[in-house]
Design an enzyme around this catalytic site. Structure first.
Site, mmCIF file in Angstrom:
data_model
loop_
_atom_site.group_PDB
_atom_site.id
_atom_site.type_symbol
_atom_site.label_atom_id
_atom_site.label_comp_id
_atom_site.label_asym_id
_atom_site.label_seq_id
_atom_site.Cartn_x
_atom_site.Cartn_y
_atom_site.Cartn_z
ATOM 1 N N GLY A 180 -2.419 -2.410 -7.229
ATOM 2 C CA GLY A 180 -1.237 -3.277 -7.220
ATOM 3 C C GLY A 180 -1.377 -4.425 -8.208
ATOM 4 O O GLY A 180 -2.455 -4.997 -8.365
ATOM 5 N N HIS A 197 0.840 -1.208 0.000
ATOM 6 C CA HIS A 197 0.000 0.000 0.000
ATOM 7 C C HIS A 197 0.874 1.258 0.000
ATOM 8 O O HIS A 197 0.585 2.224 -0.704
ATOM 9 C CB HIS A 197 -0.872 0.047 1.261
ATOM 10 C CG HIS A 197 -1.848 -1.082 1.384
ATOM 11 N ND1 HIS A 197 -1.691 -2.094 2.296
ATOM 12 C CD2 HIS A 197 -3.006 -1.336 0.723
ATOM 13 C CE1 HIS A 197 -2.703 -2.939 2.200
ATOM 14 N NE2 HIS A 197 -3.513 -2.518 1.248
ATOM 15 N N ARG A 252 -3.604 -10.344 4.377
ATOM 16 C CA ARG A 252 -3.996 -11.664 4.887
ATOM 17 C C ARG A 252 -2.794 -12.494 5.341
ATOM 18 O O ARG A 252 -2.973 -13.521 5.988
ATOM 19 C CB ARG A 252 -4.819 -12.421 3.836
ATOM 20 C CG ARG A 252 -6.186 -11.775 3.620
ATOM 21 C CD ARG A 252 -7.114 -12.612 2.767
ATOM 22 N NE ARG A 252 -8.471 -12.096 2.796
ATOM 23 C CZ ARG A 252 -9.026 -11.327 1.858
ATOM 24 N NH1 ARG A 252 -8.340 -10.985 0.791
ATOM 25 N NH2 ARG A 252 -10.265 -10.905 1.980
#
Ligand code: PAF
Length: 285
Positions: free
Chosen positions: A150, A37, A190
């Site tokens: 991304g 990010h 995750r």
């Protein structure tokens, strides 16, 4: 950096820069920031004079039994990280702002949403309907000049690109490289779910992509041979891929011959965590 929660506040903040013709960049996120990010934010900071990051864990892209309730959330940490990257505005709306009572619209990119992760026996096309619906809304709310995504979510980027093209949404989509841990694991919010032992097994995904890429680098173009090299990596691990497919990087059509624009896409469950990764073959890293 300012945090805003409503579309009215967001538009009020952006009115002046927009009038002044300043370039507005949007990084859409679901929070739980990692280097991936932050790299998108840095890229937006380089290209744009106003950087907006949206932080919204979008319920409509989670299927029944998926991790909506447990998805990692820490807005204070995320806000501090975004501020350190020079982000101007954090748009963190409540669910009722994005999906008001009676909300009844779905944006669907039909064909592309039903393959790979969107195949009916996987997450299904509803997942991408959730993504395209919320991203279309974010584009209408922010009206960015450029939006950053991304490459790790390769299918998502292709689906969003098609939505933007087909709906004539005036935004440029920039797809930025996957950021990896030093051992190759693609960064993902995750990954936090993985135990130490699962974290080690998760390297099978990157190993498979690298094995396929090495075969292509030696001149192999036959998709079945390239896939066999990737498959062999999984066979020597104790991870079973959910899918391992060679597709056109531009329109996700299946390919039989690898060319300069072929993506090897993989998904696998490691323990209870579903991971995805991909690599455009024949490219330098
Ligand atoms: O990639 C994500 O984090 C999400 O799918 C997105 C694009 C922010 C939409 O909710």
């Amino acid at each position: 950096m300012k945090t805003v929660r409503t579309v009215a506040e967001l538009r009020a903040e952006l009115a002046e820069p927009r009038r002044a013709g300043r370039r507005i960049g949007l990084v859409p996120t679901m929070g739980s920031f990692h280097e991936g990010h932050l790299s998108l934010m840095r890229r937006a900071r380089e290209d744009c004079s106003v950087v907006v990051v949206s932080l919204f864990v979008n319920p409509t892209q989670f299927g029944p039994g998926e991790d909506l309730d447990t998805y990692p959330r820490d807005e204070a940490r995320d806000a501090a990280l975004a501020e350190a990257e020079g982000v101007d505005l954090l748009f963190a709306p409540p669910t009722s702002e994005v999906y008001p009572e009676g909300f009844d619209v779905v944006v669907r990119v039909r064909g592309l949403s039903g393959v790979l992760c969107g195949a009916p026996d996987r997450r299904g096309p509803d997942h991408f309907d959730g993504v395209t619906t919320v991203v279309a809304k974010l584009f209408n709310m922010v009206a960015p000049d450029v939006a950053y995504f991304g490459q790790k979510d390769a299918q998502q980027s292709v689906v969003i690109g098609r939505m933007v093209r087909d709906l004539d949404i005036p935004v440029r989509i920039e797809v930025c490289p996957t950021v990896r841990e030093s051992d190759g694991l693609a960064m993902s919010s995750r990954n936090a779910y993985l135990s130490d032992e699962e974290r080690r097994r998760a390297l099978a995904l990157h190993g498979a992509l690298e094995a396929a890429d090495a075969v292509v680098a030696r001149g192999e173009r036959d998709a079945s041979v390239v896939l066999a090299a990737a498959r062999a990596e999984f066979d020597s691990s104790d991870v079973e891929p959910e899918y391992l497919e060679l597709r056109s990087a531009t329109d996700l059509a299946p390919v039989e011959q690898v060319n300069g624009s072929t993506v090897l896409a993989v998904a696998a469950r490691v323990g209870r965590t579903r991971l995805i990764d991909n690599k455009v073959l024949g490219e330098t890293p």
